[in-house]
Design an enzyme around this catalytic site. Structure first.
Site, PDB file in Angstrom:
ATOM      1  N   ASP A   1       0.799  -1.343   0.001  1.00 39.51           N
ATOM      2  CA  ASP A   1      -0.075  -0.051  -0.001  1.00 39.51           C
ATOM      3  C   ASP A   1       0.897   1.443   0.065  1.00 39.51           C
ATOM      4  O   ASP A   1       1.527   1.779   1.000  1.00 39.51           O
ATOM      5  CB  ASP A   1      -1.034  -0.106   1.239  1.00 39.51           C
ATOM      6  CG  ASP A   1      -1.937   1.347   1.048  1.00 39.51           C
ATOM      7  OD1 ASP A   1      -2.094   1.628   0.190  1.00 39.51           O
ATOM      8  OD2 ASP A   1      -2.277   1.478   2.021  1.00 39.51           O
TER       9      ASP A   1
ATOM     10  N   ASP B   1      -1.745   5.510  -5.955  1.00 39.83           N
ATOM     11  CA  ASP B   1      -2.129   4.456  -4.703  1.00 39.83           C
ATOM     12  C   ASP B   1      -1.958   3.237  -5.032  1.00 39.83           C
ATOM     13  O   ASP B   1      -2.909   2.753  -5.946  1.00 39.83           O
ATOM     14  CB  ASP B   1      -3.263   4.996  -3.942  1.00 39.83           C
ATOM     15  CG  ASP B   1      -3.634   3.963  -2.613  1.00 39.83           C
ATOM     16  OD1 ASP B   1      -2.757   3.283  -2.208  1.00 39.83           O
ATOM     17  OD2 ASP B   1      -4.720   4.430  -2.098  1.00 39.83           O
TER      18      ASP B   1
END
Length: 380
Positions: A33, A256
């Site tokens: 992440d 992201d």
């Protein structure tokens, strides 16, 4: 270089990395992440945990586990749960609370542990890289959509992230190449710590600046500055200020790896959606399809013809996407939908991992830039 696996088989839109935690090392699969910093795993005693593959991590089984106390300056790097507990005794633990944009969250004790990762060196040899004293969250209360994973490996820009904690070993850059999510399981995505000389020589490598450093140097997110969106060769009439990151840190656009589809703020999303509706010809529009729109029935169509899509950044960089990165095919119904969602205008826009497939993406924090090069990631 580390290998990653797509979470599709677990019903997840994430990419997972194998990490070995503790001494002796135990295997855990963690979500990759770049939109958050904290590394954490589900921890015994687990008071409120989601189902994971394999047992939870138990700090009692590891000789290298060390609690961070609430007196330790490291404890200031994490947010404490509400209401904060007074820090009284000498060896009292450092509690943390961390939450995500989709309301997932984790609470537990902040600690240090040895993380080992299986890496392939540039010469092609395999090595286990042991990193001692990695700051991580030992999560006793964890809620959210973490299908199949044991926790999360944060690759954000802040000091807590795994990539930041590895800077003394590999410097200030890392990159990854995510294979098409429907690839068979014999091909894997790659994550590279440090500078990739091959990538820097790639003829189609483009860079755009990372922004927002000045406003908030301790920022987690990798912000880019969009100027305009191009659909089918038309620059859409979206007011440029739609894309700005305010001095208070509101709005802006991030890249992201931990979000699947892309999200664009209103009014940009409505305008993008409308442009596709106006330009897609020859396929029946499906009304009332859940969540995604527009959606089209493409049954019997061999070669899809859909409008092009690209992003222009304010520094002049352009990122053009192949159609499979912004339309998603839903089998077996022979439906394709625009793989972009809207978000309220006070929120941030997000370039998700679906849109990043088959690009080698470079995060260069020292050069304050994001690189992207079209790459068949399965062959990389």
């Amino acid at each position: 270089m580390a290998t990653l696996e797509s979470g599709v088989s677990h019903g997840s839109g994430e990419y997972f990395m194998d990490v070995f935690v503790g001494t002796p090392p135990k295997h855990f699969s963690l979500i990759l992440d770049t939109g958050s910093d904290l590394n954490w795993i589900q921890c015994v005693p687990c008071y409120d945990c989601f189902e994971q593959n394999g047992p939870y991590y138990d700090p009692k089984d590891s000789t290298s586990f060390t609690n961070i106390t609430c007196h330790d300056p490291m404890c200031h790097l994490v947010s404490s749960p509400d209401p904060p507990q007074p820090c009284k005794t000498e060896n009292q633990t450092c509690p943390y609370y961390y939450w995500y944009g989709d309301s997932s969250n984790t609470t537990g004790d902040f600690a240090l542990e040895t993380f080992s990762v299986n890496l392939t060196t540039p010469s092609g040899n395999s090595e286990i890289k042991k990193v001692e004293n990695v700051m991580f969250g030992c999560g006793h209360w964890n809620r959210g959509l973490f299908h199949g994973a044991a926790g999360l490996l944060g690759l954000g820009k802040g000091p807590l992230s795994f990539s930041s904690q590895l800077q003394s070993l590999y410097g200030h850059s890392f990159s990854y190449c995510l294979v098409n999510r429907n690839s068979n399981s014999s091909v894997s995505s790659k994550l590279i710590f440090g500078e990739d000389k091959e990538l820097l020589k790639h003829p189609n490598l483009n860079f755009t600046s990372l922004v927002g450093e000045k406003e908030n140097p301790a920022e987690t997110f990798y912000y880019v500055q969009i100027k305009s969106i191009i659909v089918g060769d038309e620059v859409l009439k979206i007011p440029e200020e739609t894309w700005n990151l305010s001095p208070q840190g509101v709005g802006g656009t991030i890249i992201d790896s931990g979000t699947t589809l892309s999200y664009f703020v209103e009014p940009a999303y409505e305008i993008i959606k409308e442009a596709f509706v106006n330009k897609v010809k020859g396929y029946p529009l499906i009304q009332d399809f859940p969540i995604l729109r527009p959606c089209y029935n493409v049954s019997g169509v061999e070669n899809l013809e859909l409008p092009s899509f690209g992003i222009t950044f304010s520094d002049g960089a352009v990122w053009n996407f192949p159609v499979e990165n912004y339309f998603i095919k839903l089998d077996p119904e022979d439906i394709v939908c625009l793989a972009i969602l809207g978000t309220p205008n006070s929120a941030m826009s997000i370039i998700g991992n679906y849109q990043q497939q088959n690009f080698h993406i470079l995060y260069d924090t020292k050069g304050s830039r994001l690189g992207y090069a079209p790459t068949k990631c399965a062959d990389a």
